[in-house]
Design a protein around this motif. Sequence first.
Motif, mmCIF file in Angstrom:
data_model
loop_
_atom_site.group_PDB
_atom_site.id
_atom_site.type_symbol
_atom_site.label_atom_id
_atom_site.label_comp_id
_atom_site.label_asym_id
_atom_site.label_seq_id
_atom_site.Cartn_x
_atom_site.Cartn_y
_atom_site.Cartn_z
ATOM 1 N N LEU A 22 91.541 -87.631 105.610
ATOM 2 C CA LEU A 22 92.725 -87.161 104.875
ATOM 3 C C LEU A 22 93.907 -88.123 104.978
ATOM 4 N N MET A 73 103.796 -86.853 102.942
ATOM 5 C CA MET A 73 102.539 -86.096 103.054
ATOM 6 C C MET A 73 101.785 -86.481 104.330
ATOM 7 N N ARG A 77 100.695 -83.790 107.220
ATOM 8 C CA ARG A 77 99.293 -83.648 107.689
ATOM 9 C C ARG A 77 99.176 -84.007 109.168
ATOM 10 N N ALA A 80 100.254 -81.014 111.001
ATOM 11 C CA ALA A 80 99.257 -79.930 110.896
ATOM 12 C C ALA A 80 98.055 -80.250 111.788
ATOM 13 N N HIS A 84 96.810 -78.102 114.918
ATOM 14 C CA HIS A 84 95.479 -77.504 114.805
ATOM 15 C C HIS A 84 94.557 -77.996 115.912
ATOM 16 N N ASN A 96 106.118 -76.615 107.557
ATOM 17 C CA ASN A 96 105.573 -77.267 106.368
ATOM 18 C C ASN A 96 106.404 -76.905 105.150
ATOM 19 N N THR A 97 107.322 -75.962 105.371
ATOM 20 C CA THR A 97 107.979 -75.485 104.152
ATOM 21 C C THR A 97 109.099 -76.431 103.741
ATOM 22 N N ASN B 56 99.686 -73.353 105.675
ATOM 23 C CA ASN B 56 99.152 -74.704 105.485
ATOM 24 C C ASN B 56 99.289 -75.194 104.055
ATOM 25 N N LEU B 57 100.471 -74.912 103.516
ATOM 26 C CA LEU B 57 100.826 -75.440 102.196
ATOM 27 C C LEU B 57 102.042 -76.333 102.402
ATOM 28 N N VAL B 58 102.219 -77.289 101.549
ATOM 29 C CA VAL B 58 103.327 -78.237 101.722
ATOM 30 C C VAL B 58 104.533 -77.751 100.927
ATOM 31 N N VAL B 60 106.044 -74.974 100.618
ATOM 32 C CA VAL B 60 106.147 -73.554 100.244
ATOM 33 C C VAL B 60 105.387 -72.717 101.267
ATOM 34 N N GLU B 61 105.755 -71.441 101.294
ATOM 35 C CA GLU B 61 105.068 -70.537 102.242
ATOM 36 C C GLU B 61 103.786 -70.002 101.616
ATOM 37 N N PHE B 79 98.128 -78.339 98.922
ATOM 38 C CA PHE B 79 97.214 -77.986 100.027
ATOM 39 C C PHE B 79 97.344 -79.022 101.139
ATOM 40 N N LEU B 80 97.599 -78.579 102.361
ATOM 41 C CA LEU B 80 97.666 -79.509 103.493
ATOM 42 C C LEU B 80 96.269 -79.973 103.887
ATOM 43 N N LEU B 81 95.278 -79.111 103.651
ATOM 44 C CA LEU B 81 93.861 -79.420 103.892
ATOM 45 C C LEU B 81 93.518 -79.498 105.380
ATOM 46 N N VAL B 82 94.469 -79.195 106.248
ATOM 47 C CA VAL B 82 94.173 -79.161 107.680
ATOM 48 C C VAL B 82 94.467 -77.751 108.163
ATOM 49 N N GLY B 83 93.459 -77.117 108.787
ATOM 50 C CA GLY B 83 93.718 -75.768 109.289
ATOM 51 C C GLY B 83 93.510 -74.695 108.228
ATOM 52 N N ASP B 84 93.494 -73.441 108.690
ATOM 53 C CA ASP B 84 93.192 -72.323 107.792
ATOM 54 C C ASP B 84 94.404 -71.892 106.971
#
Lengths: 131, 219, 196
Positions: A22, A73, A77, A80, A84, A96-97, B56-58, B60-61, B79-84
């Motif tokens: 990623l 970005m 990541r 995150a 994680h 992240n917001t 896990n969104l960039v 936004v909640e 989509f952050l694509l890392v984590g649930d």
Amino acid sequence: MVLTYNFTNCDFTKIKEDYEKLIVGDFQTYINGTKSTQSSNYIFCSNQSDCLAKIESLTFGTHAGCGSLSKEMFACRTKATFAHRCPDYPRVKVNNTQAMKKRKKREDTAKECLKHVLRLQGLWRRFTRAP
Amino acid sequence: ESGYAQNGDLEDAEPDDYSFSCYSQLEVNGPQHTLTCAFDDPDVNSTNLDFEICKNLVGVECLHLSKLQDRYFLRTKKFLLVGDSKICVKLGDKKITCKNINIVEIVKPEAPFDVKVMYHEEAKEFVVTFNTSHSQKSYLTIKDLIHDVAYRQEKDEDNWMHKNLSNTKLTLLQRKLQPDAMYEIKVRSIPTDYFKGFWSEWSPSYHFRTSESKGEWMD
Amino acid sequence: EELQVQMICFNFETVQVTWNASQYPGTNLTFFYKFSPEEEYSPCPRYTVDQGHATGCLLGAKDAILYFSIRDGSRPVLTMDQWVSEYLKPSSPEDVRFSWHQEAVTVVCTNLSYNGLLYEVQYRSTFDTAWQSKEEKSCHVTVDGLDAEKCYSFRARIKASEVSYGSATHPSDWSETALWQGGQPRDRCPEKEPLS
């Protein structure tokens, strides 16, 4: 203020995968083929946890002439991934917001930021091959 | 046990099963990803029901999926694509059911295309090649896919033979195929390694004939 | 115009930095280096020379950042730092072995001692015009779907992965080409043998 966290207990294998699958793509999008021949004062890191500590500091710190990279970005990541894959990584609202920075930078800021990003790339690469 | 009548009032009706499934597609439209969800029971009463994804969104909640016939659909770069992330079915503000899902683990690749079969007379073999849009992507790349090449004699309705490969070229030896026979061949892909998910749709089929004598083939 | 410099790191054992001496005709440039910002610069231990002019420096290497300064007398012409790993050229595969099982062969060799590498095997039969490639993250590469009747050439090399080293690296030299047919080693492949 960037919290100094001890990355020793992180899941290095999973972080390596997150980077390979990623974050590498995010750096590429950011750097977009800009070849900087200027010296970048690369930063060395000795082992995987040392590399992650320096990656965190460089990613989320503020830098003269560049400001902060934390809204990019690759930074979102990175945070995150740490949240994680690293136990008890400070749950400072892994915010992240924050809206992703629209990358309209002035030329000199972009150049200065690129130096930091190239240093980050060097640290991440070293992290993936560190013994 | 409670169910939901058309007007959303609680009632002792037979409870609807609101279980659902979703799949994601990465970089379908430039950097944009998609998320598609649908109720497992096609007959469920989905009036006034919505889907929402959070976490896990960039930037936004949460994000809202829009309804398209019997599916719910979202196109985004966030989509952050890392984590649930958390995907919920909602009735107004009320969450009916939710699931924790990692977007990179429900990936459905795009179907391969451009399937071709060339007969290599000297070597007495058929060389199968195909293409995939994933060779141009940053995340789910060609290295992250396994391809299933299925081929059969057209007259053998269900007798498909399968070969799994990680690249986009396969050699079929003539002596292992029936002479003077019409064959159909098609390809699909599935994520492997870091990414997980589902088989893509099949590529369009390609038809070729083996010939006993001079080994010509007809397309 | 900035002095053009090239770098190759041979298997993290030695690193060779070369420069375009013609950009400074009539001058013998000198090279100083260190592997950490705190250290003092050391002079080049071994210059490469062409027609009496220093054209490069060869020095011991490790996976670290090389800080170097190229000078015209005491005047720095170029001062730079670079991860030597970005210009890695791994050594060729050693102890390459083949083990056949029906229509597949597994090629094995000694893994190098550092990480982030890709071990590539190329193969082609006498009927193929181009090589086909297969690579893995360790030196254990299986190639399947081979025809026992055909004679194949195989060769192997080691590449630095772009994820771990960037895109300016150099692949290793190829191993010797090995010929095999029906699971048996061959000295040479027949020109174009008739197939049954």
